[in-house]
Design a protein around this motif. Structure first.
Motif, PDB file in Angstrom:
ATOM      1  N   PRO A  72      10.241   6.344 -16.335  1.00  0.00           N
ATOM      2  CA  PRO A  72      10.127   4.899 -16.110  1.00  0.00           C
ATOM      3  C   PRO A  72      11.205   4.350 -15.170  1.00  0.00           C
ATOM      4  CG  PRO A  72       9.833   5.406 -18.431  1.00  0.00           C
ATOM      5  CD  PRO A  72      10.306   6.655 -17.778  1.00  0.00           C
ATOM      6  N   LEU A  73      12.388   4.957 -15.201  1.00  0.00           N
ATOM      7  CA  LEU A  73      13.458   4.506 -14.311  1.00  0.00           C
ATOM      8  C   LEU A  73      13.123   4.821 -12.857  1.00  0.00           C
ATOM      9  CD1 LEU A  73      16.697   5.511 -16.282  1.00  0.00           C
ATOM     10  CD2 LEU A  73      15.377   3.404 -16.389  1.00  0.00           C
ATOM     11  N   TRP A  74      12.530   5.985 -12.630  1.00  0.00           N
ATOM     12  CA  TRP A  74      12.131   6.359 -11.270  1.00  0.00           C
ATOM     13  C   TRP A  74      11.028   5.443 -10.758  1.00  0.00           C
ATOM     14  CZ3 TRP A  74      15.362   9.047  -8.623  1.00  0.00           C
ATOM     15  CH2 TRP A  74      16.121  10.043  -9.206  1.00  0.00           C
ATOM     16  N   TRP A  75      10.063   5.110 -11.630  1.00  0.00           N
ATOM     17  CA  TRP A  75       8.991   4.208 -11.199  1.00  0.00           C
ATOM     18  C   TRP A  75       9.543   2.818 -10.917  1.00  0.00           C
ATOM     19  CZ3 TRP A  75       6.274   7.732  -9.724  1.00  0.00           C
ATOM     20  CH2 TRP A  75       5.772   8.764 -10.515  1.00  0.00           C
ATOM     21  N   ALA A  76      10.530   2.407 -11.685  1.00  0.00           N
ATOM     22  CA  ALA A  76      11.167   1.106 -11.446  1.00  0.00           C
ATOM     23  C   ALA A  76      11.876   1.097 -10.094  1.00  0.00           C
ATOM     24  CB  ALA A  76      12.160   0.793 -12.572  1.00  0.00           C
ATOM     25  N   LEU A  77      12.549   2.194  -9.767  1.00  0.00           N
ATOM     26  CA  LEU A  77      13.241   2.295  -8.478  1.00  0.00           C
ATOM     27  C   LEU A  77      12.242   2.269  -7.331  1.00  0.00           C
ATOM     28  CD1 LEU A  77      15.795   2.749  -6.776  1.00  0.00           C
ATOM     29  CD2 LEU A  77      15.489   5.219  -7.131  1.00  0.00           C
ATOM     30  N   ALA A  78      11.143   3.005  -7.468  1.00  0.00           N
ATOM     31  CA  ALA A  78      10.122   3.044  -6.414  1.00  0.00           C
ATOM     32  C   ALA A  78       9.513   1.662  -6.191  1.00  0.00           C
ATOM     33  CB  ALA A  78       9.027   4.057  -6.775  1.00  0.00           C
ATOM     34  N   LEU A  79       9.167   0.977  -7.280  1.00  0.00           N
ATOM     35  CA  LEU A  79       8.576  -0.355  -7.158  1.00  0.00           C
ATOM     36  C   LEU A  79       9.564  -1.346  -6.543  1.00  0.00           C
ATOM     37  CD1 LEU A  79       6.723  -0.580 -10.606  1.00  0.00           C
ATOM     38  CD2 LEU A  79       5.641  -0.561  -8.345  1.00  0.00           C
ATOM     39  N   GLY A  80      10.803  -1.306  -7.005  1.00  0.00           N
ATOM     40  CA  GLY A  80      11.794  -2.240  -6.498  1.00  0.00           C
ATOM     41  C   GLY A  80      12.101  -2.021  -5.031  1.00  0.00           C
ATOM     42  N   ALA A  81      12.327  -0.770  -4.650  1.00  0.00           N
ATOM     43  CA  ALA A  81      12.707  -0.471  -3.270  1.00  0.00           C
ATOM     44  C   ALA A  81      11.572  -0.735  -2.288  1.00  0.00           C
ATOM     45  CB  ALA A  81      13.161   0.981  -3.170  1.00  0.00           C
ATOM     46  N   CYS A  82      10.364  -0.317  -2.639  1.00  0.00           N
ATOM     47  CA  CYS A  82       9.230  -0.474  -1.718  1.00  0.00           C
ATOM     48  C   CYS A  82       8.746  -1.914  -1.638  1.00  0.00           C
ATOM     49  CB  CYS A  82       8.074   0.442  -2.137  1.00  0.00           C
ATOM     50  SG  CYS A  82       8.455   2.207  -2.052  1.00  0.00           S
ATOM     51  N   GLY A  86       0.810  -1.214   0.000  1.00  0.00           N
ATOM     52  CA  GLY A  86       0.000   0.000   0.000  1.00  0.00           C
ATOM     53  C   GLY A  86       0.839   1.258   0.000  1.00  0.00           C
ATOM     54  N   GLY A  87       1.939   1.235   0.752  1.00  0.00           N
ATOM     55  CA  GLY A  87       2.811   2.411   0.817  1.00  0.00           C
ATOM     56  C   GLY A  87       3.478   2.726  -0.504  1.00  0.00           C
ATOM     57  N   THR A  88       3.539   1.738  -1.397  1.00  0.00           N
ATOM     58  CA  THR A  88       4.175   1.935  -2.703  1.00  0.00           C
ATOM     59  C   THR A  88       3.345   2.839  -3.606  1.00  0.00           C
ATOM     60  OG1 THR A  88       5.070  -0.319  -2.527  1.00  0.00           O
ATOM     61  CG2 THR A  88       5.161   0.709  -4.693  1.00  0.00           C
ATOM     62  N   ALA A  89       2.045   2.926  -3.354  1.00  0.00           N
ATOM     63  CA  ALA A  89       1.124   3.567  -4.295  1.00  0.00           C
ATOM     64  C   ALA A  89       1.148   5.091  -4.272  1.00  0.00           C
ATOM     65  CB  ALA A  89      -0.303   3.080  -4.038  1.00  0.00           C
ATOM     66  N   THR A  90       1.608   5.694  -3.186  1.00  0.00           N
ATOM     67  CA  THR A  90       1.518   7.156  -3.080  1.00  0.00           C
ATOM     68  C   THR A  90       2.851   7.791  -2.710  1.00  0.00           C
ATOM     69  OG1 THR A  90       0.949   7.184  -0.715  1.00  0.00           O
ATOM     70  CG2 THR A  90      -0.871   6.949  -2.294  1.00  0.00           C
ATOM     71  N   LEU A  91       2.893   9.081  -2.891  1.00  0.00           N
ATOM     72  CA  LEU A  91       4.102   9.851  -2.611  1.00  0.00           C
ATOM     73  C   LEU A  91       4.491   9.794  -1.138  1.00  0.00           C
ATOM     74  CD1 LEU A  91       4.779  13.421  -3.998  1.00  0.00           C
ATOM     75  CD2 LEU A  91       5.237  12.895  -1.624  1.00  0.00           C
ATOM     76  N   ILE A  92       3.494   9.804  -0.241  1.00  0.00           N
ATOM     77  CA  ILE A  92       3.775   9.876   1.191  1.00  0.00           C
ATOM     78  C   ILE A  92       3.704   8.531   1.887  1.00  0.00           C
ATOM     79  CG2 ILE A  92       3.007  12.268   1.408  1.00  0.00           C
ATOM     80  CD1 ILE A  92       0.319  11.199   2.412  1.00  0.00           C
ATOM     81  N   GLY A  93       3.415   7.451   1.135  1.00  0.00           N
ATOM     82  CA  GLY A  93       3.190   6.162   1.770  1.00  0.00           C
ATOM     83  C   GLY A  93       4.432   5.474   2.286  1.00  0.00           C
ATOM     84  N   ASP A  94       5.566   5.691   1.640  1.00  0.00           N
ATOM     85  CA  ASP A  94       6.804   5.026   2.015  1.00  0.00           C
ATOM     86  C   ASP A  94       7.941   6.040   1.877  1.00  0.00           C
ATOM     87  OD1 ASP A  94       8.234   2.889   2.902  1.00  0.00           O
ATOM     88  OD2 ASP A  94       7.804   1.577   1.220  1.00  0.00           O
ATOM     89  N   PRO A  95       8.871   6.093   2.823  1.00  0.00           N
ATOM     90  CA  PRO A  95       9.965   7.066   2.748  1.00  0.00           C
ATOM     91  C   PRO A  95      10.713   7.097   1.413  1.00  0.00           C
ATOM     92  CG  PRO A  95       9.941   6.072   4.911  1.00  0.00           C
ATOM     93  CD  PRO A  95       8.896   5.348   4.104  1.00  0.00           C
ATOM     94  N   PRO A  96      10.984   5.937   0.758  1.00  0.00           N
ATOM     95  CA  PRO A  96      11.648   6.014  -0.549  1.00  0.00           C
ATOM     96  C   PRO A  96      10.886   6.872  -1.565  1.00  0.00           C
ATOM     97  CG  PRO A  96      11.788   3.780   0.278  1.00  0.00           C
ATOM     98  CD  PRO A  96      10.872   4.537   1.221  1.00  0.00           C
ATOM     99  N   ASN A  97       9.556   6.792  -1.555  1.00  0.00           N
ATOM    100  CA  ASN A  97       8.766   7.610  -2.476  1.00  0.00           C
ATOM    101  C   ASN A  97       8.876   9.088  -2.143  1.00  0.00           C
ATOM    102  OD1 ASN A  97       8.003   5.232  -3.654  1.00  0.00           O
ATOM    103  ND2 ASN A  97       5.825   5.410  -3.195  1.00  0.00           N
TER     104      ASN A  97
END
Length: 428
Positions: A359-369, A146-157
């Protein structure tokens, strides 16, 4: 000489952070100060260039909002109310708790959300006389997904949003929301199937749950109304950010200050500030200084060159490499320091001719979270829940979690790979 010193300081600091041999905020700050004392970076560079005050302020503001709101009892009320809505039936209850966790992690913060949800899980499962383990596992996975979906949901985002000027709250929802919804459905279906034999209760146990009054958990009705009001307008502010032309940090800070003002009669300002997770705040400050030292000596530029040489500059290959590498690493290393180290590397890609970095940023967000679901130490929420489970005498160990977490991350990354390719690279 600076290259050697910065590398040694960084490696030693990361070793202590990863192995948790000491308070991570203290370790990060000591490492950052050593970067100053050794002349790798200057004090002005640390304050003006490398410490991301937008990220720090955004996290601080959200902590204040959640801290004040939690004192009203509204989160406990909501959990009991939803449990009664499904009449205490174990499988629907698991889905409800996981969904509440996922939504809470998307709109608040995954660590804060699990701190609020887990005590309720122990209360409900104790009344129903069933194992809390399936619910704890579902809560951890749902929090990270769930935290992966939004800007404030997970610190990496949060960190990624501050590194990319054109990313808004809606950007994360639009680009990550669809894939997160698919992954969440598949993972929760798997959890229900895996623990189906443990998800049954007697009728008299369900009646005990139904006898509880959710309203008894509201300790301050006035504060609850004020908190809901401010959280709603703050969330609407996030969604309308691109139209308001106001930074998301400013919106969060305004919401925190407004709630502090409205709640002044219920809770003194000093009490609210004392409840802030200062350890996390100072951990970020020290971390930014550590990574700043690596950036200053040019090491991150070499890493970017290495990645580009492996992928030969191909955008889709680079994105998928970032997804899988960040996911695997985040399974064994807390995703916060990993993303802090990766952001400058990602920024270096632009100097190598990468035209569309999104797309690279979205890949990083998905991978890290999502990678945080891989092991019990992969994300802060995992560690928090495991600690609470030990205190409640319903512990699970590294291997117990790995049996659930490993299939989860494999499913998550396969789905993410397909999603990234179909959405961003089919035209190439």
């Amino acid at each position: 000489m600076n290259v050697f010193l910065a590398s040694i300081i960084f490696i030693i600091s990361y070793f202590f952070i990863i192995t948790e041999k000491g308070n991570r905020a203290l370790v990060a700050c000591i490492g950052g100060v050593l970067m100053l004392l050794c002349g790798v970076i200057t004090f002005d560079q640390a304050l003006l260039m490398y410490i991301d005050w937008h990220t720090v302020t955004l996290l601080l503001s959200m902590m204040i909002l959640v801290s004040i709101t939690s004192r009203s009892g509204i989160f406990e009320y909501l959990a009991i109310y939803l449990a009664q809505a499904v009449k205490g039936r174990p499988i629907p209850l698991l889905v409800v708790i996981a969904s509440l966790t996922a939504c809470g992690s998307a709109l608040l913060n995954n660590v804060t959300t699990v701190l609020l949800i887990v005590p309720i899980i122990f209360t409900i499962t104790s009344i129903l006389q069933i194992s809390a383990i399936p619910y704890l596992m579902a809560t951890i996975l749902a929090a990270n997904i769930g935290g992966t979906a939004t800007l404030i949901g997970d610190p990496p985002n949060v960190m990624i949003s501050q590194a990319v000027d054109h990313f808004t709250f809606n950007s994360f929802l639009i680009h990550l929301g669809p894939v997160v919804a698919i992954i969440y459905f598949l993972v929760m279906t798997g959890i229900v199937f895996l623990y189906r034999s443990k998800l049954s209760v007697r009728a008299d146990q369900s009646r005990s749950l139904m006898a509880i009054s959710p309203r008894s958990f509201i300790v301050n009705k006035v504060l609850a109304y004020k908190s809901i009001f401010v959280l709603v307008i703050t969330t609407l502010g996030f969604i309308a950010q691109s139209y308001l032309q106001v930074g998301i940090t400013s919106i969060a800070m305004a919401g925190a200050l407004l709630l502090m003002l409205l709640a002044a009669n219920e809770h003194e300002t000093e009490e609210v500030l004392q409840s802030v997770e200062w350890v996390t705040i100072f951990f970020f400050i020290g971390l930014f200084m550590l990574v700043g030292g690596l950036e200053e000596i040019g090491l991150l530029d070499h890493i970017a060159q290495a990645i580009m040489s492996v992928t030969d500059g191909n955008l889709s290959t680079t994105a998928l490499l970032v997804l899988w590498v960040s996911g695997i690493v985040s399974g064994f290393v807390d995703n916060i320091p990993f993303v802090a180290a990766m952001i400058p590397v990602m920024l270096e890609f632009e100097s190598y001719g990468v035209q569309n970095m999104d797309p690279l940023w979205w890949a990083l967000a998905l991978g890290a979270c999502l990678g945080g679901n891989g092991t019990i130490v992969g994300a802060s929420a995992n560690v928090v829940v495991a600690g609470l489970a030990v205190k409640a005498k319903q512990p699970f160990n590294y291997v117990d979690f790995l049996k659930v977490g490993l299939p989860t991350v494999i499913i998550s990354f396969v789905v993410s790979t397909i999603y990234l390719y179909l959405r961003y690279f089919t035209y190439l």
